[in-house]
Design a protein around this motif. Structure first.
Motif, PDB file in Angstrom:
ATOM      1  N   LEU A  61      35.944   1.744 -60.717  1.00  0.00           N
ATOM      2  CA  LEU A  61      35.231   0.601 -61.275  1.00  0.00           C
ATOM      3  C   LEU A  61      33.842   0.499 -60.682  1.00  0.00           C
ATOM      4  O   LEU A  61      32.851   0.295 -61.377  1.00  0.00           O
ATOM      5  CB  LEU A  61      35.970  -0.689 -60.919  1.00  0.00           C
ATOM      6  N   VAL A 111      29.268 -10.999 -62.540  1.00  0.00           N
ATOM      7  CA  VAL A 111      30.579 -10.884 -63.166  1.00  0.00           C
ATOM      8  C   VAL A 111      31.379  -9.721 -62.567  1.00  0.00           C
ATOM      9  O   VAL A 111      32.599  -9.784 -62.470  1.00  0.00           O
ATOM     10  CB  VAL A 111      30.394 -10.706 -64.696  1.00  0.00           C
ATOM     11  N   LEU A 112      30.643  -8.702 -62.108  1.00  0.00           N
ATOM     12  CA  LEU A 112      31.353  -7.536 -61.562  1.00  0.00           C
ATOM     13  C   LEU A 112      32.173  -7.868 -60.317  1.00  0.00           C
ATOM     14  O   LEU A 112      33.371  -7.582 -60.287  1.00  0.00           O
ATOM     15  CB  LEU A 112      30.348  -6.410 -61.258  1.00  0.00           C
ATOM     16  N   TYR A 162      35.120  -9.862 -61.264  1.00  0.00           N
ATOM     17  CA  TYR A 162      36.216  -9.078 -61.849  1.00  0.00           C
ATOM     18  C   TYR A 162      37.020  -8.394 -60.749  1.00  0.00           C
ATOM     19  O   TYR A 162      38.251  -8.413 -60.775  1.00  0.00           O
ATOM     20  CB  TYR A 162      35.632  -8.047 -62.806  1.00  0.00           C
ATOM     21  N   CYS A 173      39.146 -10.819 -58.974  1.00  0.00           N
ATOM     22  CA  CYS A 173      40.233 -11.245 -59.854  1.00  0.00           C
ATOM     23  C   CYS A 173      41.335 -10.194 -59.881  1.00  0.00           C
ATOM     24  O   CYS A 173      42.517 -10.520 -59.891  1.00  0.00           O
ATOM     25  CB  CYS A 173      39.690 -11.494 -61.245  1.00  0.00           C
ATOM     26  N   GLN A 174      40.943  -8.942 -59.864  1.00  0.00           N
ATOM     27  CA  GLN A 174      41.951  -7.891 -59.849  1.00  0.00           C
ATOM     28  C   GLN A 174      42.743  -7.915 -58.553  1.00  0.00           C
ATOM     29  O   GLN A 174      43.914  -7.561 -58.533  1.00  0.00           O
ATOM     30  CB  GLN A 174      41.291  -6.512 -60.000  1.00  0.00           C
ATOM     31  N   LEU A 225      36.696 -12.074 -70.230  1.00  0.00           N
ATOM     32  CA  LEU A 225      36.429 -10.825 -69.508  1.00  0.00           C
ATOM     33  C   LEU A 225      37.513 -10.511 -68.496  1.00  0.00           C
ATOM     34  O   LEU A 225      37.849  -9.364 -68.251  1.00  0.00           O
ATOM     35  CB  LEU A 225      35.088 -10.911 -68.776  1.00  0.00           C
ATOM     36  N   LEU A 226      38.037 -11.576 -67.891  1.00  0.00           N
ATOM     37  CA  LEU A 226      38.978 -11.365 -66.785  1.00  0.00           C
ATOM     38  C   LEU A 226      40.413 -11.245 -67.242  1.00  0.00           C
ATOM     39  O   LEU A 226      41.214 -10.575 -66.603  1.00  0.00           O
ATOM     40  CB  LEU A 226      38.867 -12.522 -65.781  1.00  0.00           C
ATOM     41  N   PHE A 227      40.753 -11.935 -68.319  1.00  0.00           N
ATOM     42  CA  PHE A 227      42.160 -11.979 -68.711  1.00  0.00           C
ATOM     43  C   PHE A 227      42.333 -11.436 -70.126  1.00  0.00           C
ATOM     44  O   PHE A 227      41.412 -11.514 -70.936  1.00  0.00           O
ATOM     45  CB  PHE A 227      42.683 -13.408 -68.638  1.00  0.00           C
TER      46      PHE A 227
END
Lengths: 842, 254
Positions: A368, A484-485, A488, A491-492, A539-541
């Motif tokens: 990523l 946002v990166l 993300y 969030c992962q 974006l996240l889900f």
């Protein structure tokens, strides 16, 4: 045995294959058995019937099974001692207790003081110890020893001796040896004493040199550890190099990646259909196992490879990495003498080269990261395929490099939002990104216990920060785009915490909306930050799930926004269209039906029309067929119409539309209209498969065909219009009548006889299982009762017999006594009579 | 003759604070029939008073159901008096003596209008329609037509027809409900999917669904605890960085 003692139970019919238990009885045997048993139990009781004396065993712990016999003995002994203690003292004046150790009196041992205990230690000095031999030669000593003993046996076999003799000989030998040893030691002691004395005399003479020599003596005494030993030990403790996985070829990698994506997609589809959400196992997390273990999100491939440095494994190096992260990494990269290192770099470089979505590693996170970097690179510089990528990665981004060098390497996770903000304040985007990256690295959950909670908080801070950036007068959307990166990535790492904080934000927003509606009766669309949040959710889900803890509330909230909020300004229209786009994006994969979306688009088209009687369609809340907010999107200025060109609507317009000129506003209106056409086209494509597609789109179509002043629009707008209309109209109408799903037919009642398996003959089978059990119980009870009565009767008979025999015995004894008495009386009488007769004669 | 605001206020309280205390409630007859004829929200409100008159005072109202049928338009799912209206409609349609064509027309119209309804209204109207099917088994052809034509090019039902008997509702099927089975709200989709199977005998209780609001729906969903949270697997490449992102086509980040 004796046929007269056997009783045969005759059977009426012989049945083949049936075994009977009671065909032969032995009445004599069983009776004698019963009598014997009664003799042992009933008779005893009977005999002791009027006795109350009881035998009590008061021995300490006799029946306690928990105490071991040894302990029992010890405690009995102490008890005895305690009992005797007071009594004896009075009379025992001079006799002390004798203290013993292993049965020998201590007094005796003291007399022989140090002779016994000092003879065992020093005798083996100089020879190899058993341990040493065991360590060196793998414990061959056992064999050796055996041999020795067998040799001894051989010798002894030559001269056969009796056992006693042998033992005596051995004892004598050992005694002799002991004696010899003792004498030797004594002489040695004497000698050393003498030496000491001499030494003291000499010491004064050799003033300074003495201590060294003394030390030397001592050193000699301790055998120096062998070099061989050291090496052996070291080899034993050394970490063994484990075989690492073979490096995969690119094809294999691509295949693996494809398989992974396929699996994820299948998972997504399953969730979309909403089947057995619970039944299926947990979704595989995106981080591979080794990912969590190393945890560094580095720009390069961050797998640690087993590497050797000067012939030693450099484990320490890796540990340091945890502390210093980047620095170490760069150093190693520069070193370049390591083959493994280079290979890994090449690999990561090749990843960059390929298309970002298709390539990949089992290690997703680093993947990523590299992708993210690739995306950034694209914006700043056209990405070129280079031959020497390992340097390329670093050189591509001079800005970033500069930022890297400026910033400190470690960051603590900020405890509050204020500190977090101050940390990022005044930094460029690149710096902010690097700071976030380093915070993540330095506080990876695998490094310390509390880090997980800290990083989870970080997600919340980041969200809040993004919201704040979006609400600025001049929203910094570019920054958000980059932020946002890390969001993300976080969030992962922590899906639960991320979903919680996202839901928290949505809940707050929804409650605010609710309150406003309750107080004022109407509401306005929220500010840009909420819209951005909603976009981030997508974006996240995964938005295609049938139910999702974050996405479903977001759906409902957006639906509320589209139905409850008044549209009074152009900004509202833009925001509304933004939400429409969100809706479309959310359902793009699942193709779910969103009535609000169509309603809203219809309303937007409606307000682009000149005021007229709406015919053939009805607009619903929040739009009204008549009222003051009509014609929001109507453009009458011919020149503006002509000069319009389709352009993307800048999002910042929602906060600063007032500054724009009339022409600009008109152009924005037209852009919105074009956007609306496009959305309708997309909706049409999306809902094509719905059975009532035409009913859903009916009002939109009427509006488009009958009320739109198409000819007044510029050509490009007409293109948009026609493409939308075409998409709407070229759908075939066909309706298939509904048919319910077939349900299983209920079986008819049948009258065939019920067949029951007969398990035991002669038993009543009727009734349910419970009933049968009850019957069985009753029967058993009856049988037991009969048996008990019979036993009691027999007991009574036995007792009666016993009593009778007692009485008989007693009577017999009495009779015997009476007889005796009578006999003695008779003899007396006889004697007396004989005397009398004699007298008479005389 | 009254301003609309006042009209509404009067009608809201009429049925429980005025009518019970009047000696001759029938005097209100004219007022109510006029109000019923006005249309829109006022008609909806007049319905309540009218119901009392019909029910307790033997008022004969010609073409009552036709009027009720014409009251159904897209806004009924969005207005404030939704709960009150559907409560009364439920009462009116509970009679088992109604002709099948009438009930079918109602069903079809309600279903058609449901295509524009918000989820909270859908959650109410779907059980409502189920109940109508239960009360009037003759209408089940709308759900189950095994012997019908294989493919039709047009929905036989005529939405624009004012007269329920002319609307040809009995020749149609409720494709609208089938469409709602792919609604984005999971509960709505489930409620619509109920009609796929044969219906159970018991009627659903819709009294607690009447007052359902969007905020309640939201709270219910937000409070649900999730065992695990599925994540997007497509890596992020910026705010508008998805493949075929609609936003990238129409919005810019400036």
């Amino acid at each position: 045995s004796n046929p007269f003692e056997v009783k045969v139970n005759r059977q009426k019919f012989d049945i083949l294959g049936r075994k009977t238990k009671n065909d032969v009885g032995l009445p004599g045997v069983s009776r004698s058995k019963a009598i014997k048993k009664r003799n042992q139990t009933l008779l005893k009781e009977y005999k002791e019937r009027e006795k109350t004396n009881v035998f009590k065993d008061k021995r300490f712990g006799e029946y306690n099974t928990k105490i071991t016999p040894e302990e029992k003995m010890i405690r009995r002994f102490t008890l005895e001692r305690q009992q005797n203690y007071g009594k004896k003292n009075i009379y025992n004046l001079n006799e002390d207790e004798e203290l013993t150790h292993y049965g020998q009196s201590l007094a005796e041992i003291e007399k022989l003081n140090d002779i016994v205990d000092s003879d065992s230690d020093t005798e083996e000095r100089g020879t190899l110890s058993a341990e040493l031999t065991a360590a060196h030669f793998g414990g061959g000593g056992g064999l050796l020893r055996k041999k020795v003993s067998s040799e001894q046996q051989d010798e002894e076999e030559e001269k056969p001796k009796s056992r006693k003799e042998l033992i005596e000989e051995m004892i004598a030998k050992s005694k002799q040896e002991k004696q010899e040893r003792q004498t030797r030691r004594e002489s040695a002691l004497e000698l050393t004493e003498k030496l000491d004395k001499d030494w003291k005399e000499i010491q004064t003479l050799i003033a300074r040199k003495a201590p060294k020599s003394e030390r030397k003596d001592k050193e000699v005494e301790k055998p120096k550890p062998d070099e061989y030993d050291i090496i052996v030990r070291e080899l034993g403790f050394e970490m063994k190099a484990k075989p690492s996985e073979k490096l995969k070829t690119e094809e294999e990698l691509a295949k693996e990646e494809q398989a992974r994506l396929q699996k994820l997609e299948a998972d997504r589809l399953r969730r979309m259909r909403g089947i057995d959400e619970e039944a299926n196992q947990k979704r595989p997390s995106h981080m591979s196992a080794d990912d969590l273990a190393d945890g560094f999100i580095l720009d390069k491939d961050d797998r640690r490879l087993l590497s050797y440095k000067d012939g030693k494994i450099n484990i320490e190096n890796e540990e340091e990495k945890g502390e210093e992260g980047e620095e170490e990494e760069e150093e190693e990269g520069e070193e370049g003498d390591n083959e493994d290192e280079e290979e890994s770099q090449e690999e990561s470089a090749s990843e960059d080269e390929e298309d970002a979505a298709a390539d990949g590693h089992s290690d997703l996170e680093s993947d990523l990261e590299s992708e993210g970097e690739a995306a950034e690179n694209k914006e700043e510089k056209k990405h070129e395929a280079n031959e020497n990528e390992s340097q390329n990665v670093e050189k591509l981004d001079p800005k970033r490099e500069a930022a890297k060098s400026e910033l400190p390497y470690t960051f603590a996770v900020p405890e509050s939002y204020e500190t977090f903000k101050s940390l990022l304040a005044g930094r460029t985007i690149e710096q902010q990104l690097i700071i976030l990256e380093r915070i993540q690295k330095c506080n990876h959950p695998s490094l310390a216990v509390g880090n997980k909670a800290k990083l989870e908080k970080l997600f919340g801070f980041l969200l809040e920060y993004i919201g704040e950036l979006a609400t600025l007068d001049l929203p910094e959307l570019r920054t958000i785009d980059k932020l946002v990166l890390p969001l993300y990535n976080l969030c992962q790492m922590f899906p639960e915490a991320a979903s919680d904080s996202m839901r928290f934000i949505l809940r707050d927003a929804a409650h605010d909306l609710e309150e406003v509606i309750e107080v004022k009766g109407r509401a306005t669309l929220p500010a840009l930050d909420t819209l951005i949040y909603l976009k981030i959710v997508s974006l996240l889900f995964p938005t295609s799930d049938f139910w999702h803890p974050v996405v479903t509330p977001a759906f409902i909230y957006m639906s509320q926004l589209l139905t409850k909020c008044r549209i009074t300004t152009l900004q509202d229209v833009i925001k509304g269209l933004f939400i429409c786009c969100l809706f479309l994006e959310y359902v793009s994969l699942s193709r779910r039906f969103v009535p609000e979306l169509i309603n809203f688009l219809l309303g937007v088209l409606h307000i682009s029309l000149p005021k007229s009687q709406a015919q053939g369609y009805t607009v619903v809340h929040p739009f009204t067929p008549v009222g003051k907010n009509l014609e929001l999107l109507l453009v009458c200025d011919k020149e503006d119409l002509k000069s319009w060109e389709k352009q993307n609507v800048p999002l910042s317009i929602v906060t600063r539309l007032k500054e724009a000129s009339r022409t600009e506003i008109n152009h924005t209106r037209l852009s919105c209209l074009a956007l609306c056409f496009d959305l309708i086209k997309k909706c049409a494509a999306l809902y094509e498969s719905l059975p009532s597609f035409h009913e859903i789109m009916h009002p939109v179509r009427i509006l488009l065909t009958k009320h739109m002043p198409v000819n007044e629009y510029p050509e490009k707008m007409q293109e948009w219009y026609h493409s939308a209309l075409k998409e709407l109209e070229n759908k075939v109408k066909h309706y298939i009548p509904l048919v319910c799903e077939k349900k299983k037919p209920v079986p008819l009642k049948q009258y065939t006889p019920k067949i029951v398996k007969v398990l035991e003959f002669g038993r009543k089978q009727a009734g349910s299982k419970k009933e049968q059990e009850r019957k069985q119980l009753i029967q058993r009870h009856k049988r037991e009762l009969k048996g008990a009565i019979r036993e009691i009767r027999k007991d009574n008979q036995y007792l009666a017999r016993m009593q009778l025999s007692e009485i008989m015995e007693r009577d017999a004894a009495r009779k015997r006594k009476v007889k005796e008495l009578l006999g003695s009386l008779a003899t007396q009488e006889g004697e007396w009579k004989a005397m009398k007769r004699k007298k008479w004669k005389n | 003759q009254l301003p609309p605001g006042l009209y509404k206020k009067v009608l809201v309280i009429l049925h429980d604070s005025v009518l019970p205390y009047m000696n001759e409630p029938t005097l209100m007859m004219d007022f109510l029939t006029v109000a019923y004829g006005i249309g829109g929200a006022i008609s909806l409100l007049a319905l309540n008073g009218l119901f009392i008159l019909i029910h307790q005072h033997n008022l004969e109202y010609p073409d009552f159901y036709k009027k009720l049928y014409s009251l159904l338009d897209p806004s009924i799912y969005h207005v404030k008096y939704r709960a009150r209206f559907f409560h009364l409609t439920d009462l009116f349609l509970s009679s088992s003596h109604l002709p099948a064509y009438l009930v079918a027309a109602f069903i079809k119209r309600l279903a058609r209008l449901a295509l524009t309804a918000p989820p909270e209204a859908l959650l109410m109207i779907l059980p409502f329609i189920c109940n109508l099917f239960r009360r009037h088994p003759a209408c089940k052809v709308l759900l189950h037509r095994p012997a019908g034509p294989a493919d039709m090019s047009e929905d036989p039902y005529v939405m624009e027809e004012e007269e329920p008997s002319e609307s040809r509702a009995l020749q149609s099927s409720v494709w609208e409900i089938q469409s709602l089975q792919s609604h984005y709200h999971p509960d709505v989709a489930k409620a619509a999917a109920v009609l796929n199977q044969s219906l159970s005998e018991m009627e659903d209780d819709i009294s607690r669904l009447l007052e359902l609001s969007a905020a309640e729906l939201f709270d219910k969903e937000v409070k649900k605890k999730a065992v695990d949270v599925p994540l997007e697997f497509e890596p992020v490449r910026g705010l508008f960085g998805k493949k075929n992102d609609i936003f990238a086509e129409h919005f810019s980040l400036d």
